[in-house]
Write an enzyme that holds these catalytic residues in place. Structure first.
Site, PDB file in Angstrom:
ATOM      1  N   GLU A  93       1.345  18.407   9.657  1.00 40.91           N
ATOM      2  CA  GLU A  93       1.287  18.432  11.110  1.00 40.91           C
ATOM      3  C   GLU A  93       2.540  17.837  11.721  1.00 40.91           C
ATOM      4  O   GLU A  93       3.119  16.885  11.194  1.00 40.91           O
ATOM      5  CB  GLU A  93       0.070  17.648  11.585  1.00 40.91           C
ATOM      6  CG  GLU A  93      -1.200  18.388  11.288  1.00 40.91           C
ATOM      7  CD  GLU A  93      -2.418  17.622  11.719  1.00 40.91           C
ATOM      8  OE1 GLU A  93      -2.337  16.866  12.698  1.00 40.91           O
ATOM      9  OE2 GLU A  93      -3.443  17.784  11.054  1.00 40.91           O
ATOM     10  N   CYS A 106       7.279  14.054  16.503  1.00 43.19           N
ATOM     11  CA  CYS A 106       6.669  13.219  15.476  1.00 43.19           C
ATOM     12  C   CYS A 106       6.536  14.089  14.236  1.00 43.19           C
ATOM     13  O   CYS A 106       5.806  15.078  14.251  1.00 43.19           O
ATOM     14  CB  CYS A 106       5.311  12.764  16.002  1.00 43.19           C
ATOM     15  SG  CYS A 106       4.373  11.839  14.807  1.00 43.19           S
ATOM     16  N   CYS A 113      -1.096  11.359   2.013  1.00 44.66           N
ATOM     17  CA  CYS A 113      -0.556  10.010   1.835  1.00 44.66           C
ATOM     18  C   CYS A 113      -1.423   9.279   0.829  1.00 44.66           C
ATOM     19  O   CYS A 113      -2.648   9.410   0.836  1.00 44.66           O
ATOM     20  CB  CYS A 113      -0.556   9.244   3.161  1.00 44.66           C
ATOM     21  SG  CYS A 113       0.178   7.592   3.024  1.00 44.66           S
ATOM     22  N   CYS A 117      -5.241   4.358   3.976  1.00 45.20           N
ATOM     23  CA  CYS A 117      -5.776   3.502   5.039  1.00 45.20           C
ATOM     24  C   CYS A 117      -7.098   4.091   5.551  1.00 45.20           C
ATOM     25  O   CYS A 117      -7.208   5.296   5.762  1.00 45.20           O
ATOM     26  CB  CYS A 117      -4.763   3.387   6.177  1.00 45.20           C
ATOM     27  SG  CYS A 117      -3.193   2.706   5.603  1.00 45.20           S
ATOM     28  N   CYS A 120      -7.250   6.117   8.915  1.00 48.88           N
ATOM     29  CA  CYS A 120      -6.272   7.187   9.088  1.00 48.88           C
ATOM     30  C   CYS A 120      -6.768   8.496   8.465  1.00 48.88           C
ATOM     31  O   CYS A 120      -7.133   8.520   7.287  1.00 48.88           O
ATOM     32  CB  CYS A 120      -4.961   6.754   8.438  1.00 48.88           C
ATOM     33  SG  CYS A 120      -3.737   8.062   8.315  1.00 48.88           S
ATOM     34  N   GLY A 160       2.052  10.875   5.965  1.00 49.44           N
ATOM     35  CA  GLY A 160       2.854  10.342   4.869  1.00 49.44           C
ATOM     36  C   GLY A 160       3.488   8.999   5.134  1.00 49.44           C
ATOM     37  O   GLY A 160       3.556   8.529   6.268  1.00 49.44           O
ATOM     38  N   GLU A 161       3.944   8.382   4.047  1.00 53.41           N
ATOM     39  CA  GLU A 161       4.599   7.084   4.106  1.00 53.41           C
ATOM     40  C   GLU A 161       6.086   7.293   3.786  1.00 53.41           C
ATOM     41  O   GLU A 161       6.449   7.551   2.641  1.00 53.41           O
ATOM     42  CB  GLU A 161       3.920   6.131   3.104  1.00 53.41           C
ATOM     43  CG  GLU A 161       4.661   4.855   2.817  1.00 53.41           C
ATOM     44  CD  GLU A 161       5.143   4.103   4.057  1.00 53.41           C
ATOM     45  OE1 GLU A 161       4.400   3.996   5.044  1.00 53.41           O
ATOM     46  OE2 GLU A 161       6.305   3.640   4.030  1.00 53.41           O
ATOM     47  N   SER A 192       8.263   4.740  10.723  1.00 57.92           N
ATOM     48  CA  SER A 192       7.103   3.853  10.678  1.00 57.92           C
ATOM     49  C   SER A 192       6.642   3.720   9.238  1.00 57.92           C
ATOM     50  O   SER A 192       6.450   4.707   8.536  1.00 57.92           O
ATOM     51  CB  SER A 192       5.977   4.440  11.539  1.00 57.92           C
ATOM     52  OG  SER A 192       4.828   3.623  11.451  1.00 57.92           O
ATOM     53  N   SER A 215       3.380  -0.825  10.426  1.00 63.44           N
ATOM     54  CA  SER A 215       1.943  -0.820  10.703  1.00 63.44           C
ATOM     55  C   SER A 215       1.354  -2.115  10.181  1.00 63.44           C
ATOM     56  O   SER A 215       1.235  -2.296   8.972  1.00 63.44           O
ATOM     57  CB  SER A 215       1.290   0.378  10.014  1.00 63.44           C
ATOM     58  OG  SER A 215       1.836   1.566  10.523  1.00 63.44           O
ATOM     59  N   LEU A 216       1.026  -3.012  11.095  1.00 65.82           N
ATOM     60  CA  LEU A 216       0.473  -4.308  10.683  1.00 65.82           C
ATOM     61  C   LEU A 216      -1.065  -4.235  10.679  1.00 65.82           C
ATOM     62  O   LEU A 216      -1.701  -4.446   9.678  1.00 65.82           O
ATOM     63  CB  LEU A 216       0.970  -5.424  11.609  1.00 65.82           C
ATOM     64  CG  LEU A 216       0.489  -6.825  11.252  1.00 65.82           C
ATOM     65  CD1 LEU A 216       1.065  -7.285   9.915  1.00 65.82           C
ATOM     66  CD2 LEU A 216       0.846  -7.828  12.350  1.00 65.82           C
ATOM     67  N   HIS A 217      -1.627  -3.963  11.818  1.00 67.26           N
ATOM     68  CA  HIS A 217      -3.069  -3.734  12.012  1.00 67.26           C
ATOM     69  C   HIS A 217      -3.964  -4.941  11.776  1.00 67.26           C
ATOM     70  O   HIS A 217      -5.092  -4.963  12.247  1.00 67.26           O
ATOM     71  CB  HIS A 217      -3.577  -2.530  11.199  1.00 67.26           C
ATOM     72  CG  HIS A 217      -2.854  -1.258  11.523  1.00 67.26           C
ATOM     73  ND1 HIS A 217      -2.596  -0.860  12.813  1.00 67.26           N
ATOM     74  CD2 HIS A 217      -2.299  -0.313  10.745  1.00 67.26           C
ATOM     75  CE1 HIS A 217      -1.931   0.282  12.805  1.00 67.26           C
ATOM     76  NE2 HIS A 217      -1.730   0.631  11.559  1.00 67.26           N
ATOM     77  N   CYS A 334      -5.151  14.678  12.614  1.00 58.57           N
ATOM     78  CA  CYS A 334      -4.203  13.651  12.224  1.00 58.57           C
ATOM     79  C   CYS A 334      -4.157  12.617  13.330  1.00 58.57           C
ATOM     80  O   CYS A 334      -3.273  12.637  14.175  1.00 58.57           O
ATOM     81  CB  CYS A 334      -2.855  14.298  12.006  1.00 58.57           C
ATOM     82  SG  CYS A 334      -1.768  13.249  11.099  1.00 58.57           S
TER      83      CYS A 334
HETATM   84  N1  SAH Z   1       2.623   5.875   6.942  1.00 62.10           N
HETATM   85  C1  SAH Z   1       3.341   5.349   8.022  1.00 62.10           C
HETATM   86  C2  SAH Z   1       3.681   6.369   9.089  1.00 62.10           C
HETATM   87  C3  SAH Z   1       2.657   7.375   9.450  1.00 62.10           C
HETATM   88  S1  SAH Z   1       1.229   6.792  10.259  1.00 62.10           S
HETATM   89  C4  SAH Z   1       2.597   4.175   8.622  1.00 62.10           C
HETATM   90  O1  SAH Z   1       1.451   3.959   8.271  1.00 62.10           O
HETATM   91  O2  SAH Z   1       3.201   3.442   9.413  1.00 62.10           O
HETATM   92  C5  SAH Z   1       1.816   6.497  11.921  1.00 62.10           C
HETATM   93  C6  SAH Z   1       1.027   5.432  12.632  1.00 62.10           C
HETATM   94  O3  SAH Z   1      -0.268   5.881  13.013  1.00 62.10           O
HETATM   95  C7  SAH Z   1       0.810   4.175  11.809  1.00 62.10           C
HETATM   96  O4  SAH Z   1       1.077   3.034  12.577  1.00 62.10           O
HETATM   97  C8  SAH Z   1      -0.658   4.276  11.474  1.00 62.10           C
HETATM   98  O5  SAH Z   1      -1.150   3.020  11.136  1.00 62.10           O
HETATM   99  C9  SAH Z   1      -1.217   4.867  12.735  1.00 62.10           C
HETATM  100  N2  SAH Z   1      -2.577   5.391  12.641  1.00 62.10           N
HETATM  101  C10 SAH Z   1      -3.117   6.088  11.647  1.00 62.10           C
HETATM  102  N3  SAH Z   1      -4.391   6.409  11.925  1.00 62.10           N
HETATM  103  C11 SAH Z   1      -4.656   5.899  13.146  1.00 62.10           C
HETATM  104  C12 SAH Z   1      -5.822   5.886  13.973  1.00 62.10           C
HETATM  105  N4  SAH Z   1      -6.952   6.475  13.599  1.00 62.10           N
HETATM  106  N5  SAH Z   1      -5.727   5.268  15.170  1.00 62.10           N
HETATM  107  C13 SAH Z   1      -4.578   4.676  15.563  1.00 62.10           C
HETATM  108  N6  SAH Z   1      -3.469   4.644  14.821  1.00 62.10           N
HETATM  109  C14 SAH Z   1      -3.500   5.248  13.618  1.00 62.10           C
HETATM  110 FE1  SF4 Z   2      -0.573   6.645   4.981  1.00 61.33          FE
HETATM  111 FE2  SF4 Z   2       0.322   5.620   7.286  1.00 61.33          FE
HETATM  112 FE3  SF4 Z   2      -2.048   6.915   7.171  1.00 61.33          FE
HETATM  113 FE4  SF4 Z   2      -1.806   4.532   6.027  1.00 61.33          FE
HETATM  114  S1  SF4 Z   2      -1.611   4.967   8.217  1.00 61.33           S
HETATM  115  S2  SF4 Z   2      -2.764   6.331   5.109  1.00 61.33           S
HETATM  116  S3  SF4 Z   2       0.267   4.593   5.284  1.00 61.33           S
HETATM  117  S4  SF4 Z   2      -0.052   7.788   6.822  1.00 61.33           S
END
Ligand code: SAH
Ligand code: SF4
Length: 352
Positions: A93, A106, A113, A117, A120, A160-161, A192, A215-217, A334
């Site tokens: 996507e 984007c 990936c 997470c 995600c 993806g990462e 990211s 991505s800290l979260h 996504c």
């Molecule tokens: N893998 C990398 C980049 C792709 S994800 C990463 O994790 O940073 C891009 C961003 O979207 C990341 O900050 C990820 O944590 C966030 N993300 C993924 N799923 C999400 C969701 N359901 N709600 C809000 N942010 C989300």
């Molecule tokens: Fe991969 Fe980023 Fe999604 Fe985590 S948030 S599964 S690192 S794409």
């Protein structure tokens, strides 16, 4: 069997090395890169200012990997989401976000990936393969084409990462930044990462002023380990130290992404931990109410909690923003694609 190499899998340096071995003059590199990533040529036959013999020779050795849009959704706010398919049938996507003079893309760096997470959609679906740098750049070109205008910002925040596919991602950033390609300013290109430390260290050494988001979260180890199982091995103090070193070395301010989920990472204890983590470092915190994904069992935080997080961080002197979702009326499997892009585009924009 076709044994030709996909020229899209090569960085600019690799193209230059290969051309040098063929005894080609140096200027051919820029010429071919301009065709590939400036004009989006799909075939060497299109490269009409190359001698016919060279076009033939290149076609015998290389293929130009294809990318096509197989589905497209347009949101009321102008956001467009695409499903882009490559030659082997793998699809990813890509999102285009117009905003005044700005057009942000984007793009995805992997199909799927492996980090897994829980919040995600991509992570829940598992890993398929790495993308080549050409496949990353072509996503951006397709969006430029569809909007009929220049792309001003690009963020590696799709599937993806990027630091799990570091070389290809960096090669793509360089093509995106190159005047032979789309020519997007380095500060307007953001990566990211889920926080892979070797990747952050390497990224801090790159000479370009690319922007970094992490991505800290959660700043509580147990919570983060649960939300982001693929980076369980990354200790928060080590992540913090690495980011401090990154900021010192590069002079650039990384963004911390924090998707707020009710009762999970929006409690008072989580806020205290986030404050302790972000205090005293050059950082921008981006709060995003989590986008609920099927099966994840997460709900977004209520507006009061989001405000409390924002105000508390602000009072502590930490730069913070809260972003509204975009493209919410288009179905977005996504989840992550929609929400962050805007922030990073705008923070990169203001720092430029
Ligand atoms: N893998 C990398 C980049 C792709 S994800 C990463 O994790 O940073 C891009 C961003 O979207 C990341 O900050 C990820 O944590 C966030 N993300 C993924 N799923 C999400 C969701 N359901 N709600 C809000 N942010 C989300
Ligand atoms: Fe991969 Fe980023 Fe999604 Fe985590 S948030 S599964 S690192 S794409």
């Amino acid at each position: 069997m076709d044994t030709r190499c996909d020229i899209g899998s090569l960085s600019r340096e690799q193209i230059a090395d290969a051309f040098a071995l063929l005894g080609l003059p140096r200027f051919r590199v820029g010429q071919v890169v301009r065709w590939l990533y400036g004009r989006g040529a799909a075939d060497f036959a299109e490269m009409t200012d190359l001698p016919a013999s060279l076009r033939d020779e290149l076609s015998r050795r290389y293929v130009v990997g294809g990318a096509e849009v197989v589905a497209r959704q347009v949101s009321e706010d102008g956001t467009r989401k695409y499903l882009v398919r490559f030659d082997d049938g793998t699809s990813v996507e890509t999102v285009g976000l117009p905003d005044g003079d700005r057009l942000t893309v984007c793009f995805s760096t992997q199909a799927g990936c492996a980090i897994g997470c829980t919040f995600c959609a991509t992570g829940r679906a598992g890993f398929t393969r790495d993308l080549t740098c050409g496949e990353m750049v072509r996503q951006v070109l397709l969006v430029a084409d569809d909007f009929g205008r220049r792309v001003t910002n690009a963020v590696a925040m799709g599937q993806g990462e990027p630091f799990a596919n570091y070389d290809a991602s960096l090669a793509a950033l360089r093509f995106l930044n190159s005047p032979d390609g789309p020519g997007i300013g380095a500060r307007h290109i953001t990566v990211s990462t889920c926080g892979l430390l070797p990747g952050i260290r390497r990224f801090g050494e790159e000479p370009e002023q690319f922007t970094l988001a992490v991505s800290l979260h959660s700043a509580v180890q147990r919570t983060r380990d649960r939300l982001m199982p693929g980076v369980r091995g990354v200790a928060l103090p080590a992540l913090r130290e690495t980011l401090v070193a990154y900021a010192e070395r590069s002079g650039r301010r990384p963004t911390l992404e924090y998707a707020l989920a009710a009762g999970v990472n929006d409690t008072d204890a989580e806020l205290d931990a986030l404050l302790a983590f972000a205090r005293g470092m050059l950082v921008h915190v981006n709060l995003i109410p989590v986008n609920p994904v099927a099966g994840a069992g997460l709900e977004r935080s209520v507006a009061d909690r989001v405000r409390l997080f924002r105000d508390t961080l602000q009072r502590a002197g930490i730069e913070v923003s809260v972003r509204a979702e975009r493209g919410s009326d288009i179905d977005a499997a996504c989840g992550q694609l929609r929400q962050r892009v805007e922030t990073d585009a705008s923070s990169a924009g203001t720092e430029a």
